[in-house]
Design a protein around this motif. Sequence first.
Motif, mmCIF file in Angstrom:
data_model
loop_
_atom_site.group_PDB
_atom_site.id
_atom_site.type_symbol
_atom_site.label_atom_id
_atom_site.label_comp_id
_atom_site.label_asym_id
_atom_site.label_seq_id
_atom_site.Cartn_x
_atom_site.Cartn_y
_atom_site.Cartn_z
ATOM 1 N N PHE A 30 83.617 39.707 109.659
ATOM 2 C CA PHE A 30 82.970 38.639 108.754
ATOM 3 C C PHE A 30 82.592 37.452 109.594
ATOM 4 C CE2 PHE A 30 85.153 40.427 104.614
ATOM 5 C CZ PHE A 30 84.289 41.528 104.616
ATOM 6 N N THR A 31 83.306 36.922 110.460
ATOM 7 C CA THR A 31 83.346 35.977 111.167
ATOM 8 C C THR A 31 81.840 36.222 112.239
ATOM 9 O OG1 THR A 31 85.496 35.223 111.136
ATOM 10 C CG2 THR A 31 84.106 34.271 112.687
ATOM 11 N N ALA A 32 81.971 37.065 112.706
ATOM 12 C CA ALA A 32 80.826 37.466 113.816
ATOM 13 C C ALA A 32 79.355 37.604 112.927
ATOM 14 C CB ALA A 32 81.188 38.804 114.278
ATOM 15 N N ALA A 33 79.518 38.186 111.735
ATOM 16 C CA ALA A 33 78.269 37.929 110.757
ATOM 17 C C ALA A 33 77.720 36.438 110.638
ATOM 18 C CB ALA A 33 78.405 38.675 109.549
ATOM 19 N N GLY A 34 78.807 35.896 110.389
ATOM 20 C CA GLY A 34 78.282 34.488 109.945
ATOM 21 C C GLY A 34 77.772 33.800 111.106
ATOM 22 N N GLU A 35 78.335 33.841 112.518
ATOM 23 C CA GLU A 35 77.885 33.388 113.593
ATOM 24 C C GLU A 35 76.393 33.744 114.121
ATOM 25 O OE1 GLU A 35 82.427 32.573 115.610
ATOM 26 O OE2 GLU A 35 81.099 34.230 116.199
ATOM 27 N N LEU A 36 76.123 35.063 113.547
ATOM 28 C CA LEU A 36 74.892 35.425 113.780
ATOM 29 C C LEU A 36 73.833 35.226 112.698
ATOM 30 C CD1 LEU A 36 75.782 39.127 114.988
ATOM 31 C CD2 LEU A 36 74.583 37.485 116.274
ATOM 32 N N VAL B 148 74.084 35.801 109.578
ATOM 33 C CA VAL B 148 73.925 36.715 108.748
ATOM 34 C C VAL B 148 74.980 36.715 107.694
ATOM 35 C CG1 VAL B 148 74.340 39.497 108.076
ATOM 36 C CG2 VAL B 148 73.261 38.794 110.205
ATOM 37 N N THR B 149 74.652 36.899 106.094
ATOM 38 C CA THR B 149 75.230 36.566 105.216
ATOM 39 C C THR B 149 75.815 37.688 104.286
ATOM 40 O OG1 THR B 149 73.563 35.882 103.848
ATOM 41 C CG2 THR B 149 74.862 33.968 104.835
ATOM 42 N N ALA B 150 75.118 38.915 104.549
ATOM 43 C CA ALA B 150 75.232 40.056 103.909
ATOM 44 C C ALA B 150 75.839 41.168 104.697
ATOM 45 C CB ALA B 150 73.826 40.672 103.221
ATOM 46 N N VAL B 151 76.946 41.592 104.273
ATOM 47 C CA VAL B 151 77.534 42.648 105.166
ATOM 48 C C VAL B 151 78.034 43.851 104.184
ATOM 49 C CG1 VAL B 151 78.779 41.015 106.531
ATOM 50 C CG2 VAL B 151 79.812 41.537 104.364
ATOM 51 N N GLU B 152 78.516 44.823 104.864
ATOM 52 C CA GLU B 152 78.638 46.201 104.340
ATOM 53 C C GLU B 152 80.108 46.772 104.819
ATOM 54 O OE1 GLU B 152 75.429 49.123 103.478
ATOM 55 O OE2 GLU B 152 74.685 48.410 105.213
ATOM 56 N N ILE B 153 81.010 47.141 103.918
ATOM 57 C CA ILE B 153 82.467 47.490 104.390
ATOM 58 C C ILE B 153 82.122 49.159 104.135
ATOM 59 C CG2 ILE B 153 83.565 45.349 104.196
ATOM 60 C CD1 ILE B 153 84.676 46.496 101.405
ATOM 61 N N ARG B 154 83.266 49.850 104.670
ATOM 62 C CA ARG B 154 83.143 51.315 104.677
ATOM 63 C C ARG B 154 84.527 51.859 104.510
ATOM 64 N NH1 ARG B 154 78.483 53.005 107.473
ATOM 65 N NH2 ARG B 154 79.433 55.128 107.358
ATOM 66 N N ASN B 155 84.444 53.250 104.115
ATOM 67 C CA ASN B 155 85.866 53.970 103.707
ATOM 68 C C ASN B 155 85.861 54.909 104.881
ATOM 69 O OD1 ASN B 155 83.738 55.528 103.075
ATOM 70 N ND2 ASN B 155 84.769 56.330 101.153
ATOM 71 N N ASP B 156 85.097 54.884 105.946
ATOM 72 C CA ASP B 156 85.366 55.737 107.248
ATOM 73 C C ASP B 156 85.690 55.178 108.554
ATOM 74 O OD1 ASP B 156 82.758 55.006 107.242
ATOM 75 O OD2 ASP B 156 81.907 56.897 107.269
ATOM 76 N N LEU B 157 84.523 54.477 109.158
ATOM 77 C CA LEU B 157 84.812 53.929 110.289
ATOM 78 C C LEU B 157 84.044 52.590 110.299
ATOM 79 C CD1 LEU B 157 85.601 54.470 113.226
ATOM 80 C CD2 LEU B 157 83.039 55.005 113.805
ATOM 81 N N PRO B 158 85.117 51.480 110.193
ATOM 82 C CA PRO B 158 86.577 51.466 110.031
ATOM 83 C C PRO B 158 86.729 52.048 108.515
ATOM 84 C CG PRO B 158 85.704 49.338 110.286
ATOM 85 C CD PRO B 158 84.807 50.028 110.216
ATOM 86 N N VAL C 242 80.293 35.291 103.592
ATOM 87 C CA VAL C 242 79.576 36.156 103.583
ATOM 88 C C VAL C 242 79.718 36.982 102.124
ATOM 89 C CG1 VAL C 242 79.512 36.668 106.020
ATOM 90 C CG2 VAL C 242 81.164 37.893 104.517
ATOM 91 N N THR C 243 78.411 37.770 101.787
ATOM 92 C CA THR C 243 78.604 38.566 100.445
ATOM 93 C C THR C 243 78.836 40.287 100.845
ATOM 94 O OG1 THR C 243 77.222 37.050 99.097
ATOM 95 C CG2 THR C 243 77.224 39.157 98.471
ATOM 96 N N ILE C 244 79.756 40.954 100.157
ATOM 97 C CA ILE C 244 79.503 42.195 100.435
ATOM 98 C C ILE C 244 78.612 42.829 99.600
ATOM 99 C CG2 ILE C 244 81.294 44.270 100.331
ATOM 100 C CD1 ILE C 244 83.627 42.154 100.694
ATOM 101 N N VAL C 245 77.593 43.472 100.294
ATOM 102 C CA VAL C 245 76.598 43.848 99.360
ATOM 103 C C VAL C 245 76.924 45.451 98.920
ATOM 104 C CG1 VAL C 245 74.821 42.283 100.327
ATOM 105 C CG2 VAL C 245 75.278 44.663 101.735
ATOM 106 N N SER C 246 77.906 45.777 99.778
ATOM 107 C CA SER C 246 77.869 47.421 99.380
ATOM 108 C C SER C 246 79.198 48.001 100.060
ATOM 109 C CB SER C 246 76.811 48.176 99.796
ATOM 110 O OG SER C 246 76.838 48.591 101.222
ATOM 111 N N ILE C 247 79.549 49.115 99.622
ATOM 112 C CA ILE C 247 80.689 49.742 100.153
ATOM 113 C C ILE C 247 80.102 51.044 100.598
ATOM 114 C CG2 ILE C 247 82.913 51.049 99.830
ATOM 115 C CD1 ILE C 247 83.612 48.954 98.016
#
Length: 261
Positions: A19-25, A27-37, A57-62
């Motif tokens: 999340f921090t890296a996204a902000g530093e780039l 980027v405010t929209a991120v996606e998280i996963r249920n596999d990797l990771p 950041v905003t979690i736009v999807s899983i």
Amino acid sequence: MRFALNHIAAPNLSLPDFFTAAGELGVTAVEIRNDLPDVLSAWDPAQVKAEAEEAGVTIVSINALYPFNVWGGDLPARAEAMADYAAACGAKALVMCPLNDGTKVSFDSLVGALAAMKTILDTRGLTGLVEPLGFPISSLRTKAEAIRAIKAAGGEGTYRLMHDTFHHHLAGETEFFPDWTWLVHISGVTDPDVAVDAMLDAHRVLVDDADRLENVAQIRALLDAGYDGPFSFEPFASKVHDAADPKGALKTSMAFVSAQL
């Protein structure tokens, strides 16, 4: 254009660091996963929500419910659990991928799955992102077929498309559906020796000038047609995952794509 980041673009980063890296780039929209990771198994959804809010950041999807179009067995329970998690962590949508093992799934089964999933999504205020997979063995390869099924299920208010540049190219699909598209996954293939019908997730890298998937042309076509959502990096290649400086690699790819447009 607006970029987003899928956690698989830097899976070795912890969730807070991602999340921090996204902000530093920027980027405010991120996606998280249920596999990797596998964030869903490792983190309480309330913690995920707090980390996202702290990072701005905003979690736009899983990513992702699989195989969503074979409605039976433990899938309904998994769908409900994932939807509960999404609602609790503040995610806006669930990515839904079709069966991808060579088994055919009927159109009626696809429609039935969308109808059943609709209630789960609607009661939690979530959008379902249907992502056709362009592999020759996929049971749902095209966005046109997905839209036809969504309409048959009465799901126009619940479902939108995930346009994946890799799968769009593999499926040989030429039509774009900007009004249906809610999110775009971008990744490139640079290996000059692999045939299109033999391309796999392991070939997917960050987009650069050696890309064979026409990412820039796809992005330009979507933007020109009125799409105004984010473009999310989703590379699967181990050389991307193991990069010594994943943030730097993403910054370089972001700059390349932006410059081409």
